[in-house]
Design a protein around this motif. Sequence first.
Motif, mmCIF file in Angstrom:
data_model
loop_
_atom_site.group_PDB
_atom_site.id
_atom_site.type_symbol
_atom_site.label_atom_id
_atom_site.label_comp_id
_atom_site.label_asym_id
_atom_site.label_seq_id
_atom_site.Cartn_x
_atom_site.Cartn_y
_atom_site.Cartn_z
ATOM 1 N N SER A 14 0.821 -1.204 0.000
ATOM 2 C CA SER A 14 0.000 0.000 0.000
ATOM 3 C C SER A 14 0.862 1.263 0.000
ATOM 4 O O SER A 14 0.372 2.364 0.003
ATOM 5 N N ASP A 23 -10.368 -3.792 -0.983
ATOM 6 C CA ASP A 23 -10.300 -2.516 -1.709
ATOM 7 C C ASP A 23 -8.854 -2.121 -1.980
ATOM 8 O O ASP A 23 -8.522 -1.628 -3.069
ATOM 9 N N LYS A 65 -7.484 -4.337 -4.754
ATOM 10 C CA LYS A 65 -8.016 -3.971 -6.073
ATOM 11 C C LYS A 65 -7.219 -2.820 -6.683
ATOM 12 O O LYS A 65 -6.973 -2.779 -7.892
ATOM 13 N N LYS A 66 -6.819 -1.874 -5.841
ATOM 14 C CA LYS A 66 -6.049 -0.737 -6.328
ATOM 15 C C LYS A 66 -4.613 -1.127 -6.670
ATOM 16 O O LYS A 66 -3.990 -0.551 -7.561
#
Length: 316
Positions: free
Chosen positions: A25, A64, A67-68
């Motif tokens: 992330s 989520d 997915k990014k």
Amino acid sequence: VTFTGVIFYYTYLYFYSTSHFRLFSSHEGVDEATIVEVIAKRSNAQRQQIKEAYQQSTGKPLADALKKALKSDFEEVVLALLMTPPEYDAFEMKRAMKGLGTKEAVLSEILGTRSNKEITAMKNTFKEDYGQLLDEQIKGEVSGDLENTLLALCKATRSEDHNIDDGLAKSDAKALFEAGENRVGTVCSVLIDVLTTRSEAQLCKIFQHYGKYSKQGLAKVLESELHGDLEDCLMALVKSAWNKPAFFAEKLHLAMKGLGTNTDTLTRILVSRSEIDLLKIIQEYKRMYGKPLQEAILQETSGDYEKILLTLCGTQ
């Protein structure tokens, strides 16, 4: 297990998930190797705890973030692994009926190979996630004998009794013979009734008795008497009753045969069977096709998608 042990386990999950998933992330890019390590080498129950720990730590759903960060077939596998089995079955059923054209083979595969408990859980999840009844959705997508077959399976009332009724098996075998091979035109209702209500153990006994009436096996008769999606559906019931791992091994082989690879089928089977009978499927694949499933995956896939599939399969 002591109370301290339980606390340690959940603390481990919390720190393991938050520290590792920070890797993909960040702005430094995606650490696919860590994702494979954390996601593919854990049980589904552990993945649910990792999801919960990530949500508590970041306030955001792990799916989520993935997915990014991810894309293509690799993303599909990772997201599939994060779902519970009922969620994934419901997702695949919904996807098979979404947009133009219905993937009838997917509907037949899932409904034809799941237990009553699994089908009931899938139906409940389908209603929760999509606000629709699964059987109503099926009615809107298929028709005729295929609809009748899928709806019968969707009831989740199929016998699961391991005890075999030999007398019933004999009469069912005769009824199947009279409804198909021994007449002009096939009475599909008889085939559907027997194949969707009898237990898998009972069906195997029926197939054995059928051989007394016909030189061909029931599978060969279905191939000659029927066609299209109904044939595929009833054949799935016959093959999965006789040898479910072999049924899935054949589907995997067909998904990788010829030009192009059906990655949707590869992903669905390897994910959905990973904690059920994947080891047996791998064994059947080698027996049937003379080479390890892992070798076929190496030939037909690449990159992170290949790595995560091979991780699910384990060593040869």
